[in-house]
Design an enzyme around this catalytic site. Structure first.
Site, short mmCIF file in Angstrom:
data_model
loop_
_atom_site.label_atom_id
_atom_site.label_comp_id
_atom_site.label_asym_id
_atom_site.label_seq_id
_atom_site.Cartn_x
_atom_site.Cartn_y
_atom_site.Cartn_z
N TYR A 4 0.81 -1.25 0.06
CA TYR A 4 -0.05 0.06 0.09
C TYR A 4 0.77 1.26 0.07
CZ TYR A 4 -4.73 -1.46 0.06
OH TYR A 4 -6.36 -2.06 -0.18
N GLU A 63 1.83 6.19 -7.15
CA GLU A 63 0.67 6.89 -7.89
C GLU A 63 1.05 8.36 -7.44
OE1 GLU A 63 -3.06 5.35 -6.23
OE2 GLU A 63 -2.47 3.37 -6.42
#
Length: 691
Positions: free
Chosen positions: A94, A101
């Site tokens: 994560y 991102e």
């Protein structure tokens, strides 16, 4: 195809939270758009990191789903290595994926191809969107990771949970699939009550497909229908209770089962022995003391604080008047000749500590766990009161306190008839006040409430001068005074002008911050108008609501039979059983933003609710006394309400949770916000070529 995950979550095909799923999928769609339309974002390290993280997350996840379908049990039967990867990889992947991102977004912000995708005139809007997205990532990432950490903890707990023991004692009945699901039974009980008002509405309860979230409207119909007349209110309550006794089962040690009604009517040959300890401490000064924010309030300072609570709207005037009456009558606090039966004596919200300090005679019922009884007995010995409790052996056979604690206690589920029989014969002629304080999570709460109800029912009918005591929750449906209704309307008008509330209402699309003031309901003859509040928190579930509703039913039925019933509304309290749920704990921190909410510490709630109990037991004009005329039995819960502000708040309890949580985290972030904004601005500006 990724958008299908959102649809699956919304429609309930999978158990994933719809909001969390939407956030995850949306962020990926934006990332794919960015990397596709911003060439400069494709040849930097973050793009590869993002794709690698996504792949390493999804491959084990979908493989896990395949094995879950094959085995039919995602928790217990999937291969453990795959199970562990499914719920552990996020710790690394994560943060890696989020970092990747964000790097893609930062590059896309500088890429003219991406910024001008919708046309040069929209490039500023696209740029602003990316800035907003980065801020959301910085603030929202901890929530996403925290959510997965919570899921992992829950999954691991279920994976390694011991198999449940064979059913024994009071249990939910078997359903058509051979399990003991609570849904069908809960529907049947509520339908029985509602059918006394309307057969059509009763059938609607049974046909409800979305019971987990659809139960609230049926409870509202029930309480509204009970406003028709006193007879209707009592017949609905009686029908609901009768149905519960009819459908619940009682399983004997040999595995045979009968209805709970039959079990309570059967003759029992086994009996508990009686344990007794007299305290050696000095009786307290006989003054009402309330711990509050690090101080011990009594006398005039306590009165002043009570008046502040009333003035602010945190408690109802009738509760304030009752507490002041107790302060002015210290003789009510001499409990040396009073007998209190505490079902769930060790409960965090129970009055055990207060009663023992005031020299009461406490008959304690709690689980047969030595650690529980060591605590209770230690407290009793240091007090000026007495404690009486069920024993499996004679007290003289216990050589020390350790042996005594080992044999003390009784299980409300398995020993219900024995506990009732023991209490019926205990201290003949002494008036008992029987308090129902035991609490358990989920479906177990209904079971323990029904077990306590059976004891309360028989003691109130078989022992003269027995009174009952309940702690009602503010997260329920109640009739309220007109003044509380008008205050809620005024607060709604005030808060609706606040920008924050307007913002939350918009993003909630009608689900957040709903008006707390409900339309009044008239009696069938038109002579009386009743005001209601819907304090139900859907997150607590239908079982919690049913358990508390059954206590309401018993309270009004017993009062109709000339039994004193103290059933006051307690405030929202930060007990361990509540704040162990992180969402509730966060919401509690932010709820005081909404006037006149206040969340109380357990010791404060114990003291004030004990004071209201003493008022009800001593004041003949109290609503608890059956000689006091009420136009509807459910008005019993209208008076003496220390509800913590739930009745006069602008918005319903169930629709301020999200806004309260956001307030809590904004307060946590406030000291760091300027630095975070400045840091993000510098990074964004630098990478965007602004300077």
């Amino acid at each position: 195809l990724a958008t299908m995950e959102i649809i699956h979550a919304v429609t309930g095909l999978v158990r994933s939270p719809a909001m969390v799923t939407a956030m995850q999928v949306s962020s990926r769609l934006v990332a794919i758009f960015s990397i596709t339309n911003a060439p400069s974002s494709q040849d930097q390290w973050g793009a590869g990191l993002m794709i690698l993280a996504w792949s390493l997350v999804e491959v084990p996840r979908y493989l896990f789903y395949v094995f879950a379908l094959i085995t039919g049990d995602a928790t217990k039967k999937t291969p453990y290595p795959l199970f562990w990867l499914r719920y552990s990889l996020f710790y690394v992947l994560y943060p890696a994926g989020i970092t990747g991102e964000m790097s893609v977004f930062l590059k896309a912000m500088k890429d003219d191809t991406c910024l001008n995708f919708f046309g040069p005139q929209f490039s500023g809007i696209v740029y602003g969107y990316y800035v907003t997205l980065l801020v959301v990532y910085v603030l929202g990432s901890p929530f996403m990771i925290g959510n997965m950490a919570g899921n992992r903890k829950s999954a691991m707990k279920k994976r390694f949970a011991k198999p449940p023991p064979p059913p024994r004692g009071l249990v939910w009945p078997l359903d058509k699939k051979g399990g003991r699901s609570s849904t069908g039974t809960a529907k049947a009980i509520l339908a029985a009550a509602v059918s006394e008002i309307s057969q059509e509405q009763g059938q609607a309860v049974l046909k409800e497909k979305n019971w987990r979230f659809g139960y609230v409207k049926h409870l509202i119909n029930l309480v509204k229908g009970q406003c028709e007349s006193p007879l209707t209110a009592l017949s609905a309550a009686t029908a609901g209770l009768d149905k519960a006794y009819e459908v619940f089962q009682f399983v004997s040690p040999d595995g045979s089962s009968v209805s709970f009604k039959e079990a309570m009517e059967a003759k029992n040959t086994e009996r508990f022995n009686t344990g007794y300890i007299k305290g050696e401490g000095q009786r307290s000064n006989g003054v009402l003391e309330v711990p509050y924010k690090g101080k011990i309030l009594s006398g005039e300072p306590l009165k002043a604080q009570i008046k502040k609570w009333v003035s602010y709207g945190t408690i109802e005037p009738s509760a304030g008047d009752a507490m002041i009456k107790v302060v002015d009558n210290p003789e009510w606090l001499d409990l040396s000749d009073r007998y209190f039966v505490l079902l769930g004596a060790g409960s965090a919200m129970g009055p055990f500590l207060v009663l023992m300090a005031l020299g009461a005679n406490v008959v304690a019922i709690d689980l047969d766990r030595p650690r529980i009884w060591k605590r209770l007995i230690d407290i009793a010995k240091k007090s000026s009161g007495t404690i009486t409790f069920p024993l499996k052996v004679k007290q003289v056979m216990c050589k020390d306190d350790e042996e005594l604690c080992k044999h003390a206690g009784a299980n409300l589920f398995t020993d219900t008839p024995k506990i009732r029989d023991w209490l019926v014969d205990l201290y003949p002629g002494k008036p008992f006040t029987v308090g129902s304080y035991a609490y358990l999570d989920g479906a177990l709460h209904v079971q323990v409430s029904l077990a306590m109800d059976a004891i309360c029912k028989d003691l109130s009918e078989k022992r003269r001068n027995t009174s009952l005591a309940y702690l009602c929750t503010p997260t329920d449906l109640h009739l309220i005074p007109k003044e509380a209704h008008e205050a809620a309307k005024a607060n709604y008008k005030e808060y609706s002008r606040k920008l924050y509330c307007q913002f939350m209402s918009i993003i909630g699309q009608g689900k957040f911050l709903k008006n707390n003031a409900m339309k009044p309901v008239k009696s069938k003859d038109g002579n009386n108008e009743y005001y209601m509040v819907n304090g139900i928190s859907v997150a607590q579930g239908p079982n919690y609501a049913l358990a508390k509703r059954m206590q309401h039913w018993r309270a009004i039925v017993a009062r109709s039979k000339n039994c004193i019933v103290a059933s006051n509304i307690a405030p929202a309290t930060s007990t361990v059983s509540v704040v162990h749920n992180r969402t509730f704990a966060w919401a509690y921190e932010g709820m005081p933003y909404f006037k006149p909410y206040e969340i109380f510490a357990p010791e404060t709630s114990n003291a004030v609710m004990s004071a209201l109990l003493f008022f009800d037991l001593n004041q003949n004009t109290s609503s608890a006394n059956p000689k006091t005329i009420l136009s509807n039995p459910n008005q019993l819960f209208q008076y003496g309400s220390f509800n913590g502000g739930a009745w006069r708040c602008a918005y319903t309890v169930d629709t301020i949770g999200e806004a309260s949580v956001l307030i809590y985290f904004s307060r946590l972030a406030k000291p760091y916000a300027p630095w975070a904004v400045a840091g993000v601005a510098v990074v964004v500006g630098k990478l965007a070529g602004l300077y």
